[in-house]
Design a protein around this motif. Structure first.
Motif, PDB file in Angstrom:
ATOM      1  N   HIS A 117     -16.148  80.231 -30.115  1.00 50.70           N
ATOM      2  CA  HIS A 117     -15.846  78.906 -29.585  1.00 50.70           C
ATOM      3  C   HIS A 117     -17.104  78.256 -29.001  1.00 50.70           C
ATOM      4  N   GLY A 118     -17.348  76.978 -29.377  1.00 49.43           N
ATOM      5  CA  GLY A 118     -18.435  76.210 -28.802  1.00 49.43           C
ATOM      6  C   GLY A 118     -19.784  76.418 -29.484  1.00 49.43           C
ATOM      7  N   LYS A 119     -20.750  75.610 -29.054  1.00 49.34           N
ATOM      8  CA  LYS A 119     -22.118  75.657 -29.572  1.00 49.34           C
ATOM      9  C   LYS A 119     -23.091  75.740 -28.403  1.00 49.34           C
ATOM     10  N   TRP A 120     -24.268  76.279 -28.684  1.00 51.34           N
ATOM     11  CA  TRP A 120     -25.284  76.392 -27.650  1.00 51.34           C
ATOM     12  C   TRP A 120     -26.063  75.097 -27.479  1.00 51.34           C
ATOM     13  N   LYS A 127     -12.427  78.257 -22.658  1.00 51.15           N
ATOM     14  CA  LYS A 127     -12.475  79.048 -23.886  1.00 51.15           C
ATOM     15  C   LYS A 127     -13.898  79.507 -24.217  1.00 51.15           C
ATOM     16  N   LEU A 128     -14.885  78.921 -23.521  1.00 50.88           N
ATOM     17  CA  LEU A 128     -16.270  79.277 -23.815  1.00 50.88           C
ATOM     18  C   LEU A 128     -16.599  80.680 -23.344  1.00 50.88           C
ATOM     19  N   ARG A 129     -15.872  81.172 -22.337  1.00 41.82           N
ATOM     20  CA  ARG A 129     -16.105  82.512 -21.799  1.00 41.82           C
ATOM     21  C   ARG A 129     -14.847  83.352 -21.980  1.00 41.82           C
ATOM     22  N   ARG A 130     -15.038  84.604 -22.081  1.00 46.83           N
ATOM     23  CA  ARG A 130     -13.891  85.493 -22.174  1.00 46.83           C
ATOM     24  C   ARG A 130     -14.131  86.718 -21.295  1.00 46.83           C
ATOM     25  N   ALA A 131     -13.063  87.223 -20.717  1.00 50.65           N
ATOM     26  CA  ALA A 131     -13.155  88.391 -19.831  1.00 50.65           C
ATOM     27  C   ALA A 131     -13.059  89.666 -20.641  1.00 50.65           C
TER      28      ALA A 131
END
Length: 518
Positions: A42-45, A27-31
């Protein structure tokens, strides 16, 4: 990886194993848009940075920090960490910087500033040592081994009552000017608490502050001086800090109370106030014994430092003549000895042949405990001249002491002091002050402190035409400026005579004026 890297991570878990997915979460990446992009929802750095190895070469766990909302935030702290490690190329120093970074992160969840660590590196401070103010004050007191007991007691009191309660938990290298200013604000607030409790009709409220006194401006400056000295030691000896915040704290100036003479007008006003205060005290303490001397001493005075006129001093000495400590009070009134110096006077220092008295010892109070020692300064260790009548009175005092020695018999203690109790033991300084207050009350004179007799002695000497330098040396001061500014009060009759003498220099008889005009 050596220079660090940023990435995104989350707290999602694998449905089958229950393990966190971390930066592998899909879910951290999306196309879309022709390539893979990071999800904005979604997520944190996070970032990861390799750290210098331990001194023995073992690899250190990389620094991993996460929870950043944006990539820019993560990269900014990564650059911050890189900058800290790049402050010095020496491997030993880099390890110390690394350990400091980890220690500060653990305590504050933030990296130390680059400027702060740069100063520590430049001044060769101990980077891996974190000391609180309370810990340093304990170390500071241990090191102060060559100070007199009264100074040590003063340091200990300041540490116990002020530094530890108000500043103790603060790290020494993070002590700021605002922290110290806050301490002094709190002291001022507690002064108000003390004043309110003492004015209360509730005995329990008054009992809470029975042993606490309001902290005056002079004491505030002494507290700051103690803190400044302790921090200077931390700078010069241990290099724990490179800046002394106590040195720049602004405090209200200390104004020495102006010595005023008990003129007839002031005595008249005081007697009226004294009568009112005594009546109010008797009414408030109805059914209980009243300490008349305390009521007498608590009456408002025009100044904290009050000086008797020569006539009032003569009246006191005439009344005190039959008291066994008459010679002591005369020495203070005419020669300006400090209380501790008078109590600490020893017979070997009294020369009836030369007419001199050596002021070489003193007895001061450490809280309530009497402490014998040398005078407070080199200038205080002195020899003063004594007039013939004072020497005769000292001889009479020695005869009386001889009789007391015979009466005490085997109980007599041969201490060698000029002023003792009936068994030869040196006097407690407070006993001398208490006896003086009783004598003032019984003689119906306006109240002064025993130390004010010393002020009066300076004024008497100057009124008699004694040069300021001689007055300075007699009192045991380092400078004549201090003598002039602190201990001199001009008697009204002396000021009046000076005014008349000045006016006489320009007074021209009318007959001479008419002849000149014609």
């Amino acid at each position: 990886m050596a220079n660090g890297t940023t990435y995104k991570t989350c707290g999602c878990r694998d449905a089958a194993t229950g393990k966190q997915l971390g930066k592998k979460c899909p879910k951290l990446r999306r196309a879309g848009g022709g390539g893979e992009r990071w999800s904005s929802t979604h997520g944190k750095w996070a970032y990861q940075l390799e750290l210098p190895p331990h001194a023995d070469g073992r690899r250190r766990t990389p620094l991993r920090r996460h929870g950043f909302a944006t990539l820019e935030d993560a990269e900014a702290e990564l650059d911050h960490a890189r900058g800290l490690l790049a402050l010095d190329e020496d491997p030993h120093t880099r390890r110390k910087v690394c350990e400091l970074m980890l220690s500060v992160l653990k305590d504050t969840r933030a990296l130390p500033t680059v400027d702060e660590v740069r100063r520590k590196v430049r001044t060769h401070q101990d980077l891996d040592r974190t000391v609180t103010v309370a810990e340093w004050m304990a170390e500071f007191l241990k090191r102060k081994k060559r100070i007199d007991p009264t100074t040590r007691r003063s340091y200990e009191t300041h540490v116990r009552l002020y530094f530890v309660p108000y500043l103790g938990n603060i790290r020494l290298d993070r002590l700021r000017v605002s922290d110290i200013s806050g301490m002094f604000d709190a002291i001022e607030e507690f002064n108000d608490v003390i004043a309110a409790a003492r004015a209360s009709d509730d005995p329990q409220e008054r009992a809470k502050v029975k042993y606490r006194k309001p902290v005056g401006p002079a004491t505030i400056h002494r507290i700051r001086a103690t803190l400044r000295h302790a921090l200077n030691v931390a700078i010069k000896q241990d290099r724990l800090i490179d800046f002394n915040p106590a040195a720049v704290v602004e405090l209200p100036p200390v104004t020495r109370p102006k010595g005023l003479v008990w003129t007839e007008e002031r005595v008249t006003r005081w007697r009226a106030d004294h009568a009112v205060n005594r009546a109010a005290e008797n009414q408030r303490r109805a059914g209980r014994a009243v300490d008349v001397v305390n009521v007498y001493l608590s009456t408002a005075r025009p100044s904290r430092v009050m000086v008797w006129t020569p006539e009032q001093t003569s009246a006191f000495l005439a009344y005190a003549r039959r008291h066994r400590l008459y010679a002591l009070y005369r020495l203070i009134a005419l020669r300006g000895l400090r209380r501790g110096e008078a109590v600490g006077l020893r017979w070997p220092e009294v020369s009836f042949t030369a007419g001199t008295i050596g002021v070489n010892w003193q007895i001061t109070q450490l809280c309530w405990t009497p402490v014998q020692g040398k005078p407070k300064t080199e200038a205080s260790d002195r020899v003063i001249a004594a007039d013939a009548e004072t020497l005769q009175i000292l001889k009479q005092h020695r005869t009386r002491q001889g009789k007391e020695r015979l009466k005490a018999g085997e109980d007599w203690i041969d201490s060698g002091f000029v002023f003792t109790d009936e068994h030869g033991r040196p006097l407690h300084p407070q006993h001398v002050s208490d006896q003086f207050s009783w004598l003032c009350y019984e003689a119906e004179l306006p109240p002064i402190r025993l130390h004010d007799l010393r002020h009066g002695a300076a004024s008497l000497m100057l009124a008699a035409g004694v040069e300021l330098k001689v007055v300075q040396e007699t009192l045991g001061h380092v400078s004549s400026t201090f003598t002039r500014d602190t201990y001199t009060s001009v008697f009204p009759e002396v000021a009046k005579a000076a005014a008349e003498s000045t006016a006489a220099l320009i007074t021209t008889p009318r007959s001479a004026m008419r002849s000149k005009m014609s």
